[in-house]
Design a protein around this motif. Structure first.
Motif, PDB file in Angstrom:
ATOM      1  N   THR A 134      17.788  15.083  -9.295  1.00  0.00           N
ATOM      2  CA  THR A 134      18.207  16.467  -9.060  1.00  0.00           C
ATOM      3  C   THR A 134      18.023  17.306 -10.314  1.00  0.00           C
ATOM      4  OG1 THR A 134      19.806  15.743  -7.425  1.00  0.00           O
ATOM      5  CG2 THR A 134      20.139  17.921  -8.359  1.00  0.00           C
ATOM      6  N   LYS A 146      15.626  20.510 -10.810  1.00  0.00           N
ATOM      7  CA  LYS A 146      16.180  21.779 -11.266  1.00  0.00           C
ATOM      8  C   LYS A 146      15.423  22.279 -12.496  1.00  0.00           C
ATOM      9  CE  LYS A 146      20.574  23.998 -12.370  1.00  0.00           C
ATOM     10  NZ  LYS A 146      22.020  23.807 -12.565  1.00  0.00           N
ATOM     11  N   GLU A 177      16.164  28.963  -5.639  1.00  0.00           N
ATOM     12  CA  GLU A 177      17.012  27.770  -5.749  1.00  0.00           C
ATOM     13  C   GLU A 177      18.459  28.226  -5.590  1.00  0.00           C
ATOM     14  OE1 GLU A 177      17.961  24.009  -8.731  1.00  0.00           O
ATOM     15  OE2 GLU A 177      17.120  25.866  -9.523  1.00  0.00           O
ATOM     16  N   ILE A 178      18.950  28.180  -4.380  1.00  0.00           N
ATOM     17  CA  ILE A 178      20.304  28.671  -4.107  1.00  0.00           C
ATOM     18  C   ILE A 178      21.337  27.551  -4.118  1.00  0.00           C
ATOM     19  CG2 ILE A 178      19.623  30.756  -2.875  1.00  0.00           C
ATOM     20  CD1 ILE A 178      19.826  29.240  -0.286  1.00  0.00           C
ATOM     21  N   ILE A 179      20.868  26.310  -4.086  1.00  0.00           N
ATOM     22  CA  ILE A 179      21.720  25.128  -4.257  1.00  0.00           C
ATOM     23  C   ILE A 179      21.029  24.287  -5.324  1.00  0.00           C
ATOM     24  CG2 ILE A 179      22.606  23.033  -3.145  1.00  0.00           C
ATOM     25  CD1 ILE A 179      22.481  24.699  -0.481  1.00  0.00           C
ATOM     26  N   ARG A 217      14.025  31.433   1.394  1.00  0.00           N
ATOM     27  CA  ARG A 217      15.377  31.913   1.680  1.00  0.00           C
ATOM     28  C   ARG A 217      15.454  32.758   2.950  1.00  0.00           C
ATOM     29  NH1 ARG A 217      19.288  35.206  -2.564  1.00  0.00           N
ATOM     30  NH2 ARG A 217      21.274  34.688  -1.542  1.00  0.00           N
ATOM     31  N   ASN A 257      20.501  28.324   5.502  1.00  0.00           N
ATOM     32  CA  ASN A 257      19.743  27.411   4.649  1.00  0.00           C
ATOM     33  C   ASN A 257      20.646  26.223   4.296  1.00  0.00           C
ATOM     34  OD1 ASN A 257      17.333  29.074   4.405  1.00  0.00           O
ATOM     35  ND2 ASN A 257      18.605  30.457   3.198  1.00  0.00           N
ATOM     36  N   ALA A 267      21.011  22.235   2.548  1.00  0.00           N
ATOM     37  CA  ALA A 267      20.531  21.099   1.748  1.00  0.00           C
ATOM     38  C   ALA A 267      21.183  19.836   2.294  1.00  0.00           C
ATOM     39  CB  ALA A 267      20.892  21.294   0.280  1.00  0.00           C
ATOM     40  N   GLY A 304      24.989  21.229   0.815  1.00  0.00           N
ATOM     41  CA  GLY A 304      25.360  22.623   0.585  1.00  0.00           C
ATOM     42  C   GLY A 304      24.685  23.503   1.609  1.00  0.00           C
ATOM     43  N   LYS A 305      25.132  24.766   1.711  1.00  0.00           N
ATOM     44  CA  LYS A 305      24.577  25.677   2.711  1.00  0.00           C
ATOM     45  C   LYS A 305      24.703  27.114   2.246  1.00  0.00           C
ATOM     46  CE  LYS A 305      28.771  26.470   5.486  1.00  0.00           C
ATOM     47  NZ  LYS A 305      29.719  25.873   4.539  1.00  0.00           N
ATOM     48  N   GLU A 306      23.920  27.970   2.862  1.00  0.00           N
ATOM     49  CA  GLU A 306      24.008  29.417   2.695  1.00  0.00           C
ATOM     50  C   GLU A 306      23.888  30.040   4.076  1.00  0.00           C
ATOM     51  OE1 GLU A 306      21.887  32.909   0.072  1.00  0.00           O
ATOM     52  OE2 GLU A 306      20.597  31.596   1.260  1.00  0.00           O
TER      53      GLU A 306
END
Length: 576
Positions: free
Chosen positions: A3, A7, A72-74, A81, A373, A375, A495-497
């Motif tokens: 990870t 990143k 990269e939101i998570i 996105r 979105n 992960a 994770g989520k958005e």
């Protein structure tokens, strides 16, 4: 460690992009200024610069792309996105701007559509599913599980739809017919304006005897068309999703047929109707266009928000005023924003005819979409297509996975829910897992998932705004439905958005949350997009143009609006 490494790569890429956007200082004078760094604005800038027009692009956000953006939101997971698939980008733009050379890489999907059933298996077998791709024989076998008659009819339906879709292409790469030019003024100028009829004539010649079929398709409910061809619910519902996706409409509503046509008229890597995933996410498209524009000399800046279009004493556009108060002067201004934002927020009050401003306020921006979105730390395991012991992706994982699409009635019910002012209790879901083909998006063994959901209204019941509790409640409902098809999904979420219509508006500037910059309804297409008498990218203010998806030919990552607007501007500048 995986990870962290992922990143690190993403951060390095972000730094590179940021540096590229700020290689030169913003000047106070350009030939053209483009408001907004969405893909259409970037296409317009690239062609203007190629045409010798010194051009600057000013983007409000820290990242280019508008709705065609990667973020990269998570931590460790990179998402498309908003927009999440590529197909409609016009081939000539792809070639002219040398997008492959400038970094665009696409992963083709085959098969491309997977519709699992929510039913009990029979005789120890999994529930049924419908898997469609480019192999016609396999498609017929799949459809034959539900109807032998439909399997026989499907090849002819595909050929029929392709004929209608290909006939539209001449209309995509040119402005609509110049009605004022053809009907008004001196005979010489009217004769010259007749050239604008050529694309329409080409379209008619391509259609030939199919003109009545074309007319019916763009005006009729798609259900009427599908009922004529097919009898099995899973096939009709799967095809109907492309007729309502992104639109606040149902398969029974007139005009839904055109939305289907809009989604099948694309081409990718010379394969008609194909859709693919862009490496690194949809921002890869925007970045490749930006790279091409820069290579020709265009200046592109992020984190430069335009506050207002600068109007001169003569009533024409003279540049823009930024949020920090600084001015950038230019001969012309192109807005990649929606018509509403351009004329009701960025254009000084009193500079537009009152009737025009009123008409802009009445454009339909209704949106049914909430984008989620997600992960996850493992692939979904569908009851209809169980994962193998080694955990490797199956063919169906690369598809657009249609959930709650067993029958047209399920789609109709979902639509009716939203018309009553609340999110669908059994929403239509289009689920994509691009990391199955693109390893750059997530750490090893993990995946990014795009869930495009319908139907959700802009306002909750009683006209109240969305709250975090509303977003959580809807997301949990969506995840419960996915869980029913793929047990274990909820426990895989990292994770989520959740992006409801107001979030899509706030973040990406999509008025009403509408992904097309305005509904793709018959009253807002071609000669009426964005408004009747203003469909040629020009506005009532001389020197101010629209170049976004709110113009003809409409939404999708197509680039045509940017191309057509640039050609219009170049022609006008030559006449000055």
């Amino acid at each position: 460690m995986a990870t962290a490494a992922c990143k690190g790569r993403v951060l390095q890429a972000a730094v590179t992009v940021a540096r590229a956007c700020h290689t030169a200082a913003l000047k106070t004078q350009y030939d053209a200024v483009v408001i907004g760094g969405g893909h259409n604005g970037l296409v317009a800038a690239a062609y203007l610069q190629k045409g010798g027009v010194n051009t600057a692009v000013l983007e409000r956000r820290h990242v280019l792309g508008g709705a065609a953006v990667s973020e990269e939101i998570i931590p460790g997971f990179r998402f498309s996105r908003a927009s999440y698939l590529l197909s409609l980008l016009r081939p000539h733009i792809y070639r002219d701007l040398e997008l492959k050379k400038h970094g665009l890489k696409v992963y083709m999907r085959n098969p491309y559509s997977f519709t699992p059933m929510l039913e009990e298996g029979v005789g120890g077998h999994p529930p049924r599913s419908l898997l469609l791709g480019s192999d016609l024989e396999k498609n017929m076998q799949e459809i034959g599980k539900f109807s032998k008659n439909d399997a026989k009819a499907y090849p002819a339906f595909q050929i029929h739809l392709e004929k209608l879709a290909s006939a539209i292409h001449p209309l995509l790469d040119a402005p609509p017919v110049d009605i004022p030019g053809v009907t008004q003024g001196p005979l010489r100028s009217r004769m010259a304006a007749l050239k604008s009829l050529r694309p329409l004539i080409k379209c008619g010649l391509k259609l030939g005897k199919n003109i009545p079929d074309f007319y019916e398709l763009i005006t009729a409910p798609i259900l009427k068309i599908l009922n004529r061809w097919f009898e099995s619910e899973p096939l009709r519902a799967t095809l109907a999703t492309d007729a309502v996706i992104g639109a606040m409409t149902s398969p029974s509503n007139p005009g839904s047929g055109y939305v289907l046509l809009h989604h099948v008229m694309g081409e990718l890597e010379k394969e008609k109707g194909a859709w693919g995933y862009v490496e690194g996410g949809m921002g890869g498209v925007s970045q490749s266009i930006a790279n091409s524009a820069r290579a020709h000399g265009a200046a592109i800046f992020t984190e430069h928000e335009v506050e207002q279009v600068l109007i001169g004493p003569d009533g024409s556009a003279k540049g823009v005023v930024l949020k920090d108060g600084s001015e950038v002067h230019s001969k012309v201004v192109l807005s990649n924003a929606t018509a509403y934002i351009t004329f009701r927020r960025l254009t000084p009050e009193g500079s537009l005819p009152p009737e025009f401003a009123k008409a802009v306020s009445q454009i339909d921006y209704t949106s049914p979409v909430t984008k989620i979105n997600v992960a996850v730390n493992r692939l979904p395991n569908f009851l209809a297509a169980p994962n193998t012991a080694d955990g490797k992706p199956g063919p169906h994982h690369q598809c657009s996975i249609h959930l709650n699409c067993e029958s047209v009635e399920v789609l109709e019910t979902a639509y009716r829910d939203a018309t009553l002012g609340h999110p669908s209790t059994r929403p239509m879901l289009e689920m994509c897992i691009p990391s199955v083909l693109d390893p750059t998006l997530a750490p090893p063994g993990c995946h990014v998932i795009s869930v495009f959901t319908q139907f959700t209204p802009y306002w909750q019941e009683g006209g109240r705004p969305w709250t975090e509790e509303d977003r959580e409640k809807f997301a949990n409902s969506v995840f419960d439905w996915i869980e029913s098809y793929a047990p274990g999904f909820k426990s895989s979420i990292v994770g989520k958005e959740v992006l409801a219509p107001p979030d899509l508006e706030r973040i990406f500037g999509l008025t009403g949350g509408n992904i097309f910059h305005g509904a793709m309804s018959l009253d807002q297409l071609y000669l009426a997009r964005p408004l009747p008498a203003f469909s040629d990218y020009r506005s009532p203010i001389k020197g101010l143009y629209l170049c976004g998806s709110g113009c003809h030919p409409g939404g999708g990552v197509m680039g045509s609006s940017g191309w057509n607007a640039a050609m219009t501007v170049l022609a006008d500048l030559r006449r000055r």
